[in-house]
Design an enzyme around this catalytic site. Structure first.
Site, PDB file in Angstrom:
ATOM      1  N   GLY A  28       9.127  54.696  63.741  1.00  0.00           N
ATOM      2  CA  GLY A  28       8.238  55.022  62.623  1.00  0.00           C
ATOM      3  C   GLY A  28       9.002  55.357  61.352  1.00  0.00           C
ATOM      4  O   GLY A  28       8.632  54.924  60.252  1.00  0.00           O
ATOM      5  N   CYS A  29      10.077  56.101  61.494  1.00  0.00           N
ATOM      6  CA  CYS A  29      10.872  56.499  60.318  1.00  0.00           C
ATOM      7  C   CYS A  29      11.577  55.298  59.705  1.00  0.00           C
ATOM      8  O   CYS A  29      11.701  55.188  58.486  1.00  0.00           O
ATOM      9  CB  CYS A  29      11.870  57.580  60.710  1.00  0.00           C
ATOM     10  SG  CYS A  29      11.057  59.084  61.286  1.00  0.00           S
ATOM     11  N   THR A  30      12.034  54.383  60.553  1.00  0.00           N
ATOM     12  CA  THR A  30      12.681  53.171  60.056  1.00  0.00           C
ATOM     13  C   THR A  30      11.676  52.307  59.303  1.00  0.00           C
ATOM     14  O   THR A  30      11.964  51.810  58.211  1.00  0.00           O
ATOM     15  CB  THR A  30      13.300  52.382  61.226  1.00  0.00           C
ATOM     16  OG1 THR A  30      14.287  53.208  61.856  1.00  0.00           O
ATOM     17  CG2 THR A  30      13.933  51.086  60.747  1.00  0.00           C
TER      18      THR A  30
END
Length: 180
Positions: A70-72
């Site tokens: 998700g952060c990527t």
């Protein structure tokens, strides 16, 4: 059997404490309120403060962990939309409790052209009410703050869809600037 019982008891205890922490969380920052000041280091060890970004919009986004799905995805969307954000007068800064070294590897791997700041003690995330603190484990919540040129909170995002978040900010910036 005893190990299983201990494990499920520990999970239940963590869930209860997590819920209590969430239920008693302080209210978020208010629109028009001064954004909490900060001074943090980037991957190269350079210090960044809120005051460095006066005179322009700042997209200050908190995220849980470098190099996770998700952060990527969120970071890559900011990367891909950065020219549009900059045309609207905004700078993008990501903040997590990961180390500067971790940020450097993450930024290099995905060619992220914006600053990532290391909030290793979680104090800045906490000042923005964007910290999940589970006693020994601290994780930044996926919150974003749009800060105006005067250092005031213009908009908060506490329910972020990583696939459309950067476009949502672009649309909000356009709407804000059309009202001025």
């Amino acid at each position: 059997m005893l190990l299983k019982l201990f494990f499920y008891t520990a999970v239940l205890l963590i869930a209860i404490l997590g819920y209590r922490s969430f239920a008693h969380a302080p209210h978020g920052l208010l629109i028009g309120e001064n954004a909490p000041d900060f001074t943090l280091n980037d991957a190269a060890g350079k210090s960044h403060s809120l005051s460095d970004y006066r005179g322009r919009y700042l997209v200050l986004y908190f995220y849980p962990k470098d190099d996770t799905p998700g952060c990527t995805k969120e970071a890559c969307h900011f990367r891909d939309d950065l020219s549009q954000l900059e045309k609207l007068g905004a700078k993008v800064i990501g903040v997590s409790v990961d180390s500067s070294e971790s940020h450097g590897k993450f930024a290099e791997k995905y060619k992220l052209p914006f600053t990532l700041l290391a909030d290793t003690d979680g104090k800045v995330a906490d000042s923005y009410h964007a910290l999940s603190n589970f006693f020994v484990v601290k994780i930044a919540k996926r919150y974003t703050f749009l800060i105006d040129a005067d250092g005031k909170i213009k908009k908060t995002y506490t329910n972020v869809n990583v696939s459309s978040h950067s476009q949502q900010i672009i649309d909000d910036l356009k709407a804000i600037q059309n009202k001025q």
